[in-house]
Scaffold this motif. Structure first.
Motif, short mmCIF file in Angstrom:
data_model
loop_
_atom_site.label_atom_id
_atom_site.label_comp_id
_atom_site.label_asym_id
_atom_site.label_seq_id
_atom_site.Cartn_x
_atom_site.Cartn_y
_atom_site.Cartn_z
N PRO A 382 0.93 -1.16 -0.02
CA PRO A 382 0.03 0.09 -0.07
C PRO A 382 1.05 1.43 -0.03
CG PRO A 382 -1.01 -1.56 1.79
CD PRO A 382 0.46 -2.21 1.19
N GLU A 383 2.01 1.23 0.87
CA GLU A 383 2.76 2.35 0.84
C GLU A 383 3.49 2.49 -0.65
OE1 GLU A 383 4.42 5.96 2.13
OE2 GLU A 383 2.63 4.67 2.98
N ILE A 384 4.15 1.54 -1.14
CA ILE A 384 4.53 1.69 -2.72
C ILE A 384 3.39 2.18 -3.56
CG2 ILE A 384 5.22 0.37 -4.38
CD1 ILE A 384 7.69 0.13 -2.27
N VAL A 385 2.27 1.77 -3.60
CA VAL A 385 1.40 2.44 -4.29
C VAL A 385 1.24 3.66 -4.06
CG1 VAL A 385 -1.22 2.34 -4.96
CG2 VAL A 385 0.13 0.24 -4.73
N SER A 386 1.05 4.12 -2.80
CA SER A 386 0.87 5.68 -2.52
C SER A 386 2.05 6.29 -3.11
CB SER A 386 0.70 5.61 -0.83
OG SER A 386 0.38 6.98 -0.52
N GLN A 387 3.14 6.03 -2.96
CA GLN A 387 4.29 6.93 -3.37
C GLN A 387 4.24 6.94 -4.75
OE1 GLN A 387 6.18 8.59 -1.48
NE2 GLN A 387 5.62 8.26 0.46
N LEU A 388 3.97 6.05 -5.45
CA LEU A 388 3.86 5.90 -6.93
C LEU A 388 2.91 7.03 -7.60
CD1 LEU A 388 4.56 2.35 -8.14
CD2 LEU A 388 6.23 4.20 -8.26
N GLU A 389 1.77 6.84 -6.80
CA GLU A 389 0.41 7.67 -6.94
C GLU A 389 1.10 9.25 -6.86
OE1 GLU A 389 -3.31 4.99 -6.49
OE2 GLU A 389 -2.50 6.21 -4.71
N ALA A 390 1.81 9.43 -5.71
CA ALA A 390 2.20 10.67 -5.58
C ALA A 390 2.97 11.40 -6.67
CB ALA A 390 2.91 10.72 -4.28
N VAL A 391 3.87 10.62 -7.25
CA VAL A 391 4.76 11.29 -8.30
C VAL A 391 4.10 10.92 -9.72
CG1 VAL A 391 6.63 11.12 -6.98
CG2 VAL A 391 6.04 8.94 -8.26
N GLY A 392 2.81 10.31 -9.65
CA GLY A 392 2.33 10.25 -11.22
C GLY A 392 2.76 8.99 -11.85
N CYS A 393 3.23 8.17 -11.38
CA CYS A 393 4.04 7.17 -12.18
C CYS A 393 3.24 5.60 -11.99
CB CYS A 393 5.50 7.12 -11.67
SG CYS A 393 6.48 8.28 -12.40
N LEU A 394 2.23 5.64 -11.32
CA LEU A 394 1.40 4.45 -11.34
C LEU A 394 0.54 4.45 -12.45
CD1 LEU A 394 0.67 1.79 -9.74
CD2 LEU A 394 -0.94 2.95 -8.31
N LEU A 395 0.51 3.63 -13.17
CA LEU A 395 -0.31 3.39 -14.46
C LEU A 395 -1.57 2.57 -14.01
CD1 LEU A 395 2.11 3.08 -17.12
CD2 LEU A 395 1.10 5.18 -16.54
N ALA A 396 -1.43 1.51 -13.50
CA ALA A 396 -2.52 0.42 -13.26
C ALA A 396 -1.85 -0.34 -11.97
CB ALA A 396 -2.78 -0.24 -14.41
N GLN A 397 -3.10 -1.04 -11.33
CA GLN A 397 -2.77 -2.09 -10.37
C GLN A 397 -3.92 -3.02 -10.38
OE1 GLN A 397 -3.01 -1.40 -6.06
NE2 GLN A 397 -4.09 0.60 -6.66
N ALA A 398 -3.53 -4.41 -9.90
CA ALA A 398 -4.46 -5.31 -9.87
C ALA A 398 -3.83 -6.51 -8.77
CB ALA A 398 -4.76 -6.06 -11.30
N SER A 399 -4.66 -7.51 -8.51
CA SER A 399 -4.24 -8.40 -7.83
C SER A 399 -4.22 -9.60 -8.71
CB SER A 399 -5.27 -8.86 -6.84
OG SER A 399 -5.39 -7.75 -5.75
N ILE A 400 -3.04 -10.38 -8.23
CA ILE A 400 -2.96 -11.66 -9.34
C ILE A 400 -2.81 -13.00 -8.31
CG2 ILE A 400 -0.17 -10.96 -9.35
CD1 ILE A 400 -0.34 -12.19 -12.20
N GLN A 401 -3.20 -14.04 -8.76
CA GLN A 401 -2.83 -15.20 -8.03
C GLN A 401 -1.91 -15.84 -8.78
OE1 GLN A 401 -4.49 -16.20 -5.07
NE2 GLN A 401 -3.55 -18.20 -5.19
N HIS A 402 -0.75 -16.39 -8.27
CA HIS A 402 0.13 -17.04 -9.15
C HIS A 402 0.89 -18.08 -8.22
CE1 HIS A 402 3.49 -13.92 -8.12
NE2 HIS A 402 2.57 -13.80 -6.97
N SER A 403 1.72 -19.04 -8.62
CA SER A 403 2.48 -19.75 -8.02
C SER A 403 3.67 -19.07 -7.51
CB SER A 403 2.89 -20.94 -8.98
OG SER A 403 3.66 -21.80 -8.45
N TYR A 404 4.17 -19.32 -6.43
CA TYR A 404 5.23 -18.74 -5.48
C TYR A 404 5.95 -19.28 -4.69
CZ TYR A 404 7.35 -14.45 -3.63
OH TYR A 404 8.32 -13.61 -3.22
#
Length: 923
Positions: A382-404
Motif C-alpha cells: 500500500p505504501e509503494i502504491v501511495s508513493q507511486l501515485e504521489a509522483v504520477g507514475c502508477l499506471l494501473a494495479q491489480a491482484s494476481i494469483q500465481h505460483s510462488y
C-alpha cells in the motif's frame, strides 16, 4: 440310516487360522525375529555371497511417521528381502538426518511457546535441545519402521549427530576448500525472512499466492531516439517491494517496440508491440495511437530516471539488453533489481550495476531505504502504491494469483536476496561436466529420471552451502582479514576434523579459534566463520561416512531409492559431492517413487484432513495390509491410498492367506518318502510345475527392475486363477477321496509341497508376517526363520512350453463348461456340478488330447463325453469360441455316498474307488 464316511476322507487339517488376531501374531513374529537377531544371522549366513547394497536416504528425525515413510521404508525392505531371498548378501543400514532447519524450526517453536525467543536461549542449550528433539523422534520412527516389518540393522543405524559422521562431513567439505571449488561470493539466494536463512531449492515448495501487480512508468531521461524523448518506459511487476532496489530496465534486442499515446495519459508510453493491447486493457482504455515503432536494439543507450527521483532515488536507470526478456507477460520491458533476482543479478554484474542491500534478514527495509525504512517487505505494497501515485507514475494495479516459492517448513513466502554466502562452483573445477558424464553411467528407474536430473544439473547455479542457523555441522573456515580469502591449510583442516571426531561439531563454537589454528597462525589475523553447512551437503556425504566406513557395505551403492523430488535433493547433492571427490557417482541405480495422493487424486496434507496414519492402519488391519498397498501400487507414479484401496488389500490378503491355508491343510504328514518324480506325474501336475517356472522368470525380472507390483499381480493370479479356481478345484476330489497311496494323489501332494515351499518364499519379501507364519505352521522348523532360507532355482526339466500352451487352452475352454453348468443351475436342472453329465461338442479338436481323459474331473462333473459334431443351437457356447460348446444333462445313476459322484450303482452303495479306500481304511 446312511453311513457316515467322513472319517475315511483325507480332509484338510491345519492349525493355521483363516482369521484371527493378526496384530498379536505379527507382534509375536517381531519378537521372534528380534530374539533370533535375524538381521545379524543373515549377515553371517550370506557373507560369501555377492553384495547388494541399498543405501538408505536419511529421513528427518522431526516428527511422527506418516504414509510417505511407510511407502519408502516398505519398498526398500521388500526389495532388499527379495535380493536376500535371491541368494545375495543384501544389506539395509537405516539412517537419520538430525541437523538442519526442519528440526531447528520446531525447537524454536517449542521455546517460543515457553515465552523464550530464540535469541534469549543460550547457544549450547539450544543445540542440546535440538539434539534431544531429534533423538526422541529417532526412537519413535525406529519403532514404527520396525512394526512395518522392515528388517534392517536397527542396532547400528547411521545418525548425523555422531561425531565420527560430523568429522567426515568436515573432511569432505575441506576437499572442496583445498581444491578451490569452495568460495565466498554474493549472489541472489532463496531467503526465508521468517527463518532468517538461505534455503536450498530442495527445501522449497510452490504454492498459490495473491500478489499486487503494478504497471509503473519510468520517465525517459536521455535517448538518442527522438521519439523516446518525453515518453515513459512501462514495466510490470508482481513484487512491488523490489522497486526501491531497481537499478535498470531490461529489453530484448529482437523485440519490436512501440511509442504510443494512450487515452488519459499525458505522456507517450513505451512497450512491446505485442503487449499494447494488454496494456490498454489494464489501463481501461481503447486501442492506443502508435506514434513510432523501433527495434529493441534502438533502445541502446536510453536512460530513464527512477519514479522517485528527488525523493532519495537520484540515480540513472539505464536500459540494458537482456537475453531472458520475452513478451509472454508484462510489457517487454523488465524491471531489474540486481539484489532480488537471478537474471537481474547477472545483468547487473555484466554492466557493473550497484547491488543495494536494502532488506534485512527479517525482511524489513533498512535505514538506508528512502521512503520505506522500517516497513516489512510483505506489508509495504500500500505504501509503494501511495508513493507511486504521489509522483504520477502508477499506471494501473491489480491482484494476481500465481505460483510462488514458499519454505516447505514454515510455509512462509520466500524472496531472492543477494547476501554473502559460501558456494561450491559447478564450473571452476569442471564439476558440472563431471556430474553430467556420471549421470550417463547410472541406471535411472523410471527412465525419465535421467532427463530430470540431467536438466537440473545443466541449469542449476553454483551450490550455496552456507546457512545462517546454529543447528548443524559448522563451516570450518577462517577468513583472512587482509585478503578476504579462506584459509586453505590441510594441517588446520586435519586438526579441526580430529577435534570434531573426538568431541562433536559443537566444539567449533565452544573452543577458542586458536585451538584450531595452531601455532602457525594468529587469531587476530582471521575471522572465524560461524555459519553451518547445508544439510543437503551433509546427507550428500553419506556415501563417505556410511558406505566407505562399514565392512558389510560397499561404494558405489547398488541402489538409491527415494521420492522423485530427490532429483533436486539427495540424489543430486550425493552426485555432486561424490564426482568431485571420488570421480564417480555414489550409486549404480537410482529408483524413484511418486508422491502420495488420496483416493480422489488430491495431494495429502494435514490442512486438507485427508491423511492416513500408517500406525492406525497397522493397529486395525495389520502391517501386511499396509505392505500389500505399497507393493501392489505402481509406485513409479503417484500413489493413491484411502479406505477403499486398503479394503482391496484386505481382500487380496485373504486370498493369499486362504491359498496358503489350503496348501498347509492338504500337506499334513507329507514326507519326502511320498514324493513323486516329475516323469511319473500326470500332465496336470507337470503343467503346475511348468507354470511355476514362468513365475520364476517374473521374480527374476522383479529382482532387476524392482517391479514389485508386477510380481504381486503374478502371484495373485497364480493363487486365484491357476490354483484356487483351477488346480485346487480339479484335484479336490483326488485329495479328499483317493487312496492315500495312489500315484495321482501322491503326485498332487508332491506338487502342493513344491508350490508351498516356493510360493511362501516368493511372498516373503512382500508380506513377511504372513509368509513366516505359514512357514512356521508347516512343521517343526527348530526355531529357524523362513528368511534364513533362499530361493533355490527351479529345475530346468520343469519347463515345458508346449504343455503350458495346451493347458492354457484347457483353461480357456473350461470357461464354456463352467458357463454351461452355471446356466443349468440357474434353470434348476442341477444343484451341484457332480449331479451333471456334460455333452461336449468339439468338431475342430480344440480340446487337447492330453487332457481329454480327465475332462470329467476338469469340469467337476460325474460324466463327460466329447463329440466331434457341430455345436447344436441349444448348446452353450461363448461368442469368442463358437465352435466349442456344451450341453448339460442330469447324470444317470446313483450318488456315491462317499465321493458324491453319480454312477451306475445300487442305492447307498459306494463306487469301486471308494469301496477300495474304505476297505483299506478299516483293514
Amino acid at each position: 440310516m446312511e453311513q457316515d464316511y467322513k472319517e475315511t476322507l483325507c480332509l484338510p487339517k491345519t492349525e493355521f487360522p483363516l482369521h484371527g488376531d493378526v496384530q498379536a501374531r505379527e507382534e509375536r513374529l517381531l519378537a521372534f525375529w528380534e530374539e533370533r537377531d535375524l538381521y545379524g544371522r543373515l549377515r553371517a549366513l550370506s557373507h560369501e555371497r555377492p553384495k547388494f547394497v541399498l543405501h538408505d536416504g536419511p529421513p528427518y528425525a522431526n516428527g511422527a511417521p506418516h504414509m510417505g515413510h511407510a511407502l519408502n521404508r516398505i519398498l526398500k525392505d521388500a526389495i532388499v528381502r527379495l535380493r536376500q531371498m535371491g541368494r545375495w548378501d543384501a544389506t539395509f543400514v537405516p539412517g537419520w538426518d538430525c541437523h538442519g532447519l526442519p528440526i531447528e524450526w520446531q525447537v524454536e517453536e517449542n521455546f517460543r511457546k515457553q515465552g523464550r525467543p530464540k535469541d534469549s536461549v543460550p547457544f549450547q542449550e539450544f543445540r542440546t535441545a535440538c539434539h534431544d528433539f531429534a533423538h526422541y523422534w529417532i526412537g519413535v520412527q525406529k519403532k514404527a519402521f520396525q512394526r512395518m516389518g522392515t528388517c534392517a540393522d536397527w542396532a547400528h543405524p547411521y545418525i548425523t549427530t555422531d561425531p565420527k559422521v560430523e568429522a567426515v562431513i568436515v573432511r569432505e567439505l575441506g576437499q572442496f576448500l583445498l581444491s578451490g571449488a569452495l568460495y565466498l561470493g554474493e549472489r541472489p539466494v532463496l531467503w526465508s525472512p521468517v527463518e532468517q536463512t538461505a534455503l536450498a531449492e530442495a527445501e522449497v515448495e510452490y504454492r498459490g499466492k495473491t500478489s499486487t501487480s503494478l504497471y509503473v512508468a519510468f520517465p525517459v531521461e536521455t535517448s538518442s531516439v527522438q521519439a523516446l524523448k518525453g515518453a515513459c518506459c512501462v514495466i510490470w511487476t508482481t513484487t512491488p517491494w523490489t522497486l526501491p532496489a531497481n537499478r535498470a530496465i531490461a529489453y530484448g534486442e529482437a523485440i519490436d517496440y512501440c511509442v504510443a499515446r494512450f487515452e488519459g495519459q499525458d505522456r507517450p508510453l513505451i512497450a512491446a508491440e505485442e503487449q499494447l493491447a494488454d496494456l490498454a486493457k489494464a489501463l481501461g482504455v481503447s486501442s492506443p495511437e502508435v506514434l513510432a515503432r523501433l527495434t529493441g536494439k534502438e533502445l541502446k543507450g536510453t536512460v530513464c530516471r527512477h519514479p522517485w527521483r528527488g525523493r532519495g532515488y537520484d540515480f540513472d536507470v539505464p536500459l540494458l539488453p537482456g537475453k531472458y526478456v520475452d513478451t509472454t507477460v508484462g510489457t517487454g520491458l523488465v524491471h531489474t533489481a540486481p539484489t532480488h533476482g537471478l537474471d537481474d543479478f547477472e545483468l547487473g554484474h555484466q554492466f557493473g550495476l550497484e547491488v543495494p542491500k536494502l532488506v534485512s534478514e527479517e525482511g524489513v527495509f533498512t535505514s538506508d531505504t528512502p521512503l520505506f525504512s522500517g516497513h516489512h517487505i510483505f506489508k509495504v505494497d500500500p505504501e509503494i502504491v501511495s508513493q507511486l501515485e504521489a509522483v504520477g507514475c502508477l499506471l494501473a494495479q491489480a491482484s494476481i494469483q500465481h505460483s510462488y516459492p514458499h519454505s516447505w517448513r514454515s510455509k512462509a513466502p520466500l524472496i531472492f536476496r543477494t547476501t554473502p554466502q559460501w558456494f561450491i562452483s559447478l564450473d571452476k573445477t569442471g564439476l558440472r561436466e563431471k556430474a553430467l558424464r556420471a549421470i550417463e553411467e547410472v541406471q535411472w528407474i523410471p527412465a525419465q529420471g535421467y532427463n530430470r536430473i540431467k536438466s537440473f544439473v545443466e541449469s542449476r547455479g553454483d551450490w550455496c552451502i552456507s546457512r545462517q542457523r546454529v543447528w548443524g555441522v559448522p563451516l570450518p573456515l577462517f577468513l583472512d582479514k587482509k585478503t578476504g580469502e579462506p584459509l586453505r591449510d590441510r594441517e588446520v583442516l586435519d586438526r579441526i576434523v580430529r577435534l570434531v571426531e573426538e568431541r562433536g561439531s559443537g566444539v567449533w563454537f565452544t573452543e577458542p579459534p586458536q585451538t584450531f589454528l595452531g601455532d602457525r597462525y594468529n587469531t587476530d589475523d582471521f575471522t572465524q566463520v560461524l555459519d553451518i553447512v547445508d544439510v543437503w551437503f551433509e546427507s550428500g556425504c553419506s556415501h563417505a561416512y556410511v558406505l566407505e566406513t562399514r565392512s558389510e557395505l560397499q561404494s558405489p551403492a547398488d541402489l538409491y531409492l527415494e521420492g522423485s523430488d530427490q532429483h533436486r535433493g539427495w540424489f543430486q547433492s550425493s552426485l555432486l559431492e561424490a564426482v568431485e571427490t571420488r570421480k564417480t557417482a555414489p550409486y549404480r541405480t537410482v529408483l524413484t517413487h511418486g508422491f502420495l495422493l488420496d483416493e480422489e487424486g488430491r495431494k495429502m496434507s494435514k490442512s486438507s484432513g485427508n491423511g492416513v496414519d500408517p500406525l492406525t492402519v497397522i493397529e486395525q488391519k495389520g502391517a501386511d495390509i499396509l505392505r500389500l498397498w505399497v507393493v501392489s501400487s505402481d509406485f513409479k507414479e503417484d500413489v493413491r491410498v484411502g479406505e477403499n484401496i486398503l479394503k482391496q488389500q484386505e481382500d487380496l490378503y485373504k486370498r493369499l492367506r486362504n491359498t496358503l491355508r489350503y496348501l498347509l491343510g492338504n500337506l499334513q504328514e507329507f514326507t519326502e518318502q511320498e514324493a513323486v518324480e516329475r516323469s511319473d506325474m500326470p500332465p496336470l501336475e507337470r503343467w503346475v510345475l511348468h507354470r511355476m517356472t514362468e513365475i520364476e522368470s517374473v521374480v527374476a525380472q522383479a529382482l532387476v527392475a524392482c517391479d514389485l507390483n508386477v510380481l504381486l499381480a503374478e502371484l495373485h493370479a497364480f493363487c486365484a486363477n491357476d490354483l484356487s479356481s483351477f488346480y485346487f478345484d480339479i484335484r479336490k476330489d483326488c485329495l479328499y477321496c483317493d487312496d492315500p497311496a495312489s500315484l495321482k494323489r501322491k503326485a498332487c501332494r508332491t506338487v502342493l509341497d513344491h508350490v508351498f515351499e516356493t510360493l511362501v518364499r516368493w511372498l516373503a519379501p512382500l508380506v513377511p508376517f504372513l509368509a513366516e507364519e505359514a512357514w512356521q505352521a508347516r512343521q517343526d522348523r527348530s526355531g529357524q526363520s523362513l528368511f534364513e532360507t533362499t530361493l533355490a532355482p527351479l529345475p530346468e526339466a520343469w519347463k515345458d512350453a508346449s504343455l503350458g500352451l495346451e493347458w492354457q487352452r484347457v483353461k480357456t475352454l473350461r470357461r464354456v463348461l463352467t458357463g454351461a453348468l452355471e446356466k443349468a443351475r440357474t434353470e434348476g436342472l442341477v444343484r451341484s456340478s457332480l449331479a451333471a453329465s456334460l455333452e461336449i461338442f468339439d468338431p475342430e479338436h480344440h480340446f487337447p488330447d492330453i487332457a481329454a481323459p480327465d475332462i470329467a474331473d476338469i469340469a467337476i462333473v460325474s460324466h463327460a463325453e466329447i463329440r466331434r459334431e457341430p455345436v447344436p443351437a441349444d448348446a452353450f457356447s461363448l461368442p469368442d469360441m463358437s465352435t466349442f460348446g456344451a450341453r448339460v444333462h442330469l447324470a444317470r445313476g446313483t450318488k456315491c455316498a462317499r465321493c458324491w459322484k453319480v454312477q451306475d450303482l445300487p442305492q447307498g452303495e459306494l463306487c469301486p474307488r471308494c469301496q477300495t479306500v474304505v476297505s483299506t481304511w478299516h483293514a
